[in-house]
Design an enzyme around this catalytic site. Structure first.
Site: not given
Length: 597
Positions: A440-441
């Site tokens: 998620e980044g």
């Protein structure tokens, strides 16, 4: 003592610090009560204790395998997914009209924290479906909503987020999965590959519904040409019967941790017969997907916090049972050994864990509360809640993710050689924590997001709201004599961070590369200040409660007050070095050349 979390501490955050009951004043939540909130948390505890925690080690040892084109997962997952669907956990926050319970996100995320602390891998399945279904219900047509969400809510169908591709990774502007019109409105032929897809295929459900990014033929280059599609593993055919949709599971990744949930490599359209159904408007897919991504980023922070919490309680229990050595002042070898929890350095390691996980939980539930306000408020109040949540999201994702890699390591250290064995759970927690700074980044991406975009949102209004909130807490703490020195310290640090931020923003136009060179360090700095703020808020609550607390509650509140002192004395002081580095004009990382390595 709790096996993997503290009921007392969770309720302290939910009710005493965050005052979740104030949400009952809004019509959307008025059917709930403190009693119903407690019932939800108790139900989560029962599922966690009876279904999830007993499979923690088994799911790690017997990881998913790809056999005959299908990923096989632990057989216990069928009952768990069924339970989550039957009890309404997957769509609990949705409206009554959609079969939901209109449960506050604050309470849902608190329940999720319990599940994640019990068995992170098992907890992933249902809440991935929540995020995917939420995208369909928010942006999809009525036909898509009716066709897919009911069986996602029951847990019969899995939902996923399918973004990452070979060769593109986090650079979504470079995705190559294609979508070609079929001539039927809203229906496209999908062709491409996706990798690292959590729960992208498994045998604990009957179908998998991918929310997938792809590029329609002739779309603009870069992120402006990305669209969002529902791409089911099996599509709905004649007579509502499922039929293959040309989605092939090409592989399953074998990971260092988080092994109980499968991570799939998918190939779509090898036979030219994979159908995808457009969600919303063409070329707006990335903006739609960011809804799920931002929810997932707060969720990742909670996942990391839950794993860190479980490791903390495991090492705390061990330290309270394991005798070794004697106190420094006791030289007589005939004296009995003391428990290791009496050694100062073991207490330091425990305080480190406690300060990180309980500070992170406070931040994440504050973000959850902002999400609830954004849903029920209107006008400026709603806009401010959304803006502050947007600013805090990279911090809420990254601080717990990075720091719980260190706290789980501290848990292993407390157990010593035993911690390095599979006879105790902390080595598993250590491995499972490591994914969170990546998915998620990555932390670097969130550093760029915070300094390069979020700090300047609406001409700095987001940052202004943040510092106003921090200063309100500081002013309240300054009225309590025992907390005044801490409040003054945080006040000084905030002033220095504001000055530094102005300095960095002034550099942005002249030298944007230098401006963002140490964005990850700025994120670390911002995280320390933010957790210091949340601990100061906890200290205010604990100090006010301590005067009238029952004898049984006094150690709990005293522990809170000592832990905030630890955080300020051992962690917040790290801001001095970070501010010094971020204020410097030299950038060795820019000067270094690749061939000099």
């Amino acid at each position: 003592m709790a096996l993997f979390y503290s009921k007392r501490d969770l309720r302290f955050h939910v009710y005493e610090v965050q005052h979740a009951e104030t949400l009952l004043n809004y019509p959307y939540f008025q059917d709930h009560s403190r009693e119903s909130f407690d019932l939800v948390l108790d139900a989560a505890d029962q599922i966690a204790v009876k279904l999830l925690y007993p499979l923690l080690t088994e799911m790690d040892r017997a990881e998913p395998q790809l056999a005959n084109g299908k990923i096989r997962v632990h057989p216990g997952m069928k009952a768990i997914v069924k339970q989550f669907g039957a009890d309404g956990w997957i769509n609990a926050t949705f409206s009554y009209d959609e079969g939901g319970q209109q449960l506050p996100v604050t309470i849902q995320n608190s329940a999720g924290f319990i599940f994640q602390a019990a068995n992170y891998s098992a907890s992933v399945y249902p809440f991935l479906t929540t995020g995917a279904a939420n995208l369909i219900r928010t942006f999809g047509s009525r036909a898509l909503i009716d066709a897919y969400t009911p069986r996602m809510y029951t847990g019969e169908w899995q939902g996923t987020m399918a973004l990452t591709e070979p060769g593109a990774g986090s650079s979504l502007s470079d995705i190559t999965t294609s979508a070609t019109p079929t001539g039927q409105e809203g229906v496209y032929h999908i062709r491409g590959e996706k990798i690292f897809i959590s729960c992208g295929d498994h045998d604990a459900c009957t179908n998998v519904v991918h929310l997938m990014l792809a590029r329609i033929s002739g779309a603009p280059a870069g992120v402006k040409g990305i669209s969002l599609f529902v791409v089911p593993q099996q599509r709905i055919g004649a007579g509502q019967q499922l039929e293959p949709n040309d989605v092939l599971t090409a592989g399953v990744y074998h990971k260092m941790g988080y092994k109980g949930a499968p991570i799939a490599h998918l190939s779509m359209g090898n036979n030219g017969n994979c159908e995808g159904y457009l969600v919303g408007e063409p070329n707006k897919g990335l903006s739609y997907m960011f809804q799920m991504m931002n929810e997932a980023r707060v969720g990742v922070g909670m996942n990391a916090t839950a794993i860190g919490t479980a490791a903390y309680h495991a090492s705390l229990a061990y330290a309270g049972q394991r005798p070794q050595g004697r106190r420094i002042t006791e030289k007589d070898p005939a004296l009995p050994q003391t428990l290791i929890i009496n050694h100062a350095d073991v207490k330091r390691l425990l305080l480190f864990q406690k300060s990180v996980v309980e500070g992170s939980l406070s931040l994440l539930l504050y973000c959850s509360y902002l999400a609830d306000l954004a849903h029920v408020e209107t006008g400026e109040a709603r806009d401010n809640a959304l803006l502050l949540l947007d600013l805090l999201t990279p911090v809420a994702k990254s601080y717990p993710s990075e720091m719980c890699c260190l706290t789980t390591s501290a848990a292993v250290q407390i157990l010593g050689g035993a911690g390095y064995t599979t006879d105790f759970p902390v080595e598993q927690y250590y491995r499972e924590a490591r994914i969170h700074p990546i998915h998620e980044g990555t932390t670097a991406i969130h550093g760029l997001d915070l300094l390069g975009r979020k700090i300047s949102l609406q001409h700095g209004k987001a940052a202004q709201l943040y510092f106003q909130a921090v200063m309100t807490t500081i002013a309240e703490a300054q009225q309590i004599p025992s907390l005044q020195p801490l409040a003054d310290t945080l006040n000084t640090v905030c002033g220095r961070v504001q000055q530094l931020t102005g300095q960095l923003l002034g550099q942005a136009r002249q030298d944007p590369e230098a401006f963002l060179a140490d964005a990850t360090l700025y994120l670390e700095l911002f995280g320390l200040v933010t957790i210091g703020w949340r601990w100061l808020q906890q200290a205010i609550t604990a100090s006010q409660a301590l005067a009238n607390a029952h004898a049984a509650d006094q150690p709990f509140y005293q522990g809170k007050i000592l832990t905030v002192r630890y955080f300020f004395d051992y962690e917040l002081i790290k801001t001095d070095a970070l501010i010094h580095r971020l204020s410097a004009s030299a950038h060795v990382t820019l000067a270094m050349q690749p061939d000099w390595f």
